[in-house]
Design a protein around this motif. Sequence first.
Motif, short mmCIF file in Angstrom:
data_model
loop_
_atom_site.label_atom_id
_atom_site.label_comp_id
_atom_site.label_asym_id
_atom_site.label_seq_id
_atom_site.Cartn_x
_atom_site.Cartn_y
_atom_site.Cartn_z
N LEU A 20 37.63 35.60 31.25
CA LEU A 20 38.18 34.26 31.44
C LEU A 20 39.18 34.25 32.58
O LEU A 20 39.22 33.30 33.37
CB LEU A 20 38.84 33.79 30.13
N LYS A 21 39.97 35.30 32.70
CA LYS A 21 40.95 35.38 33.78
C LYS A 21 40.25 35.41 35.13
O LYS A 21 40.74 34.82 36.11
CB LYS A 21 41.82 36.62 33.61
N ARG A 22 39.12 36.10 35.23
CA ARG A 22 38.39 36.15 36.49
C ARG A 22 37.92 34.76 36.90
O ARG A 22 38.02 34.38 38.08
CB ARG A 22 37.20 37.10 36.39
N PHE A 23 37.39 33.98 35.97
CA PHE A 23 36.93 32.63 36.31
C PHE A 23 38.08 31.67 36.57
O PHE A 23 37.87 30.62 37.18
CB PHE A 23 36.03 32.10 35.19
N LYS A 24 39.28 32.02 36.11
CA LYS A 24 40.45 31.20 36.39
C LYS A 24 41.01 31.44 37.79
O LYS A 24 41.81 30.65 38.28
CB LYS A 24 41.54 31.47 35.35
N TRP B 89 46.04 40.32 30.24
CA TRP B 89 46.24 39.36 31.34
C TRP B 89 47.35 39.85 32.27
O TRP B 89 47.21 39.82 33.50
CB TRP B 89 46.58 37.99 30.76
N VAL B 90 48.47 40.31 31.68
CA VAL B 90 49.61 40.75 32.48
C VAL B 90 49.29 42.04 33.23
O VAL B 90 49.57 42.16 34.43
CB VAL B 90 50.85 40.92 31.58
N VAL B 91 48.72 43.03 32.53
CA VAL B 91 48.43 44.31 33.17
C VAL B 91 47.36 44.17 34.24
O VAL B 91 47.43 44.82 35.29
CB VAL B 91 48.01 45.34 32.09
N ASP B 92 46.38 43.30 34.04
CA ASP B 92 45.36 43.09 35.06
C ASP B 92 45.98 42.51 36.33
O ASP B 92 45.60 42.89 37.44
CB ASP B 92 44.27 42.16 34.52
N SER B 93 46.94 41.60 36.17
CA SER B 93 47.63 41.06 37.34
C SER B 93 48.50 42.13 38.01
O SER B 93 48.75 42.06 39.22
CB SER B 93 48.51 39.88 36.93
#
Length: 266
Positions: free
Chosen positions: A36-40, A195-199
């Motif tokens: 979901l984060k990738r599509f955001k 979400w945080v670690v991916d960023s």
Amino acid sequence: ATPRPAHGCGSGALLGRFGVLLQALLALCAFSTLMLKRFKEPKEERRPWRIWFYDTSKQAIGALFIHFANVFLSDLTEEDPCSLYLINFILDATLGMLLIWLGVKVVSWIVQHKKHTYLVFGEYGDPPQAAAWIGQCILYLLIMVFEKTVISLVLLIPGWTKLQQILLGYIPSPQLELVLVMFVVPFIVNAIMFWVVDSLIMRKRKQKDTLDINGSIETPQARRIEESQVLLSPDMDFDQSESDQDISVLQGKKQKMKQPSYQVVI
């Protein structure tokens, strides 16, 4: 048969059939947040699927290591394993998150200082190299080992038994406690952590602002607007071309006037 505790799940409940089913469902739902984060992400900054897989797989390996370490540590004592797992998980999500951030910063500084480009988190080369991904996975796993070691030392501090009774002592059903400990709470916290670690570990692909000759900041959007205005104003180009021709003609006349004249005397 071993007697069931007055409250909480029994020994081995985390690795039972129902516990394993909850863990598989947790993994599916938690990692769906990364998709979901990738599509955001904006389309011009969205990572290709291969880069996205390289970034998120590091988190998957680290999360699996932390999960099985918590399961193993929770079954070491005769106390409620669900309560111990929840305490481990809460410490991983709070103090552990700070340790992971610190570890990523320190490792990134070291590899940049040593000029190991392929070990910088999010940098895989062009085209992306699997060797760079393997090296970054090893570094991230070492960070997770460091984080779990510190959390385990924190758990040796006496007084955690009272916290166990406060957290889950009011739940009478072992199955409900297992659902809360292995699915509900981890899903919410893992979604935020992923979400945080991916960023944190992904490569920042945003196009930076540039400085023009006068020293003012020129953004890419402003530069595109300025270029479109120039292209849409043909009069400006025509006047400029005419003025350039006039200047070249005048310069040619001046050069002709400055040339010395010679007379031939017979």
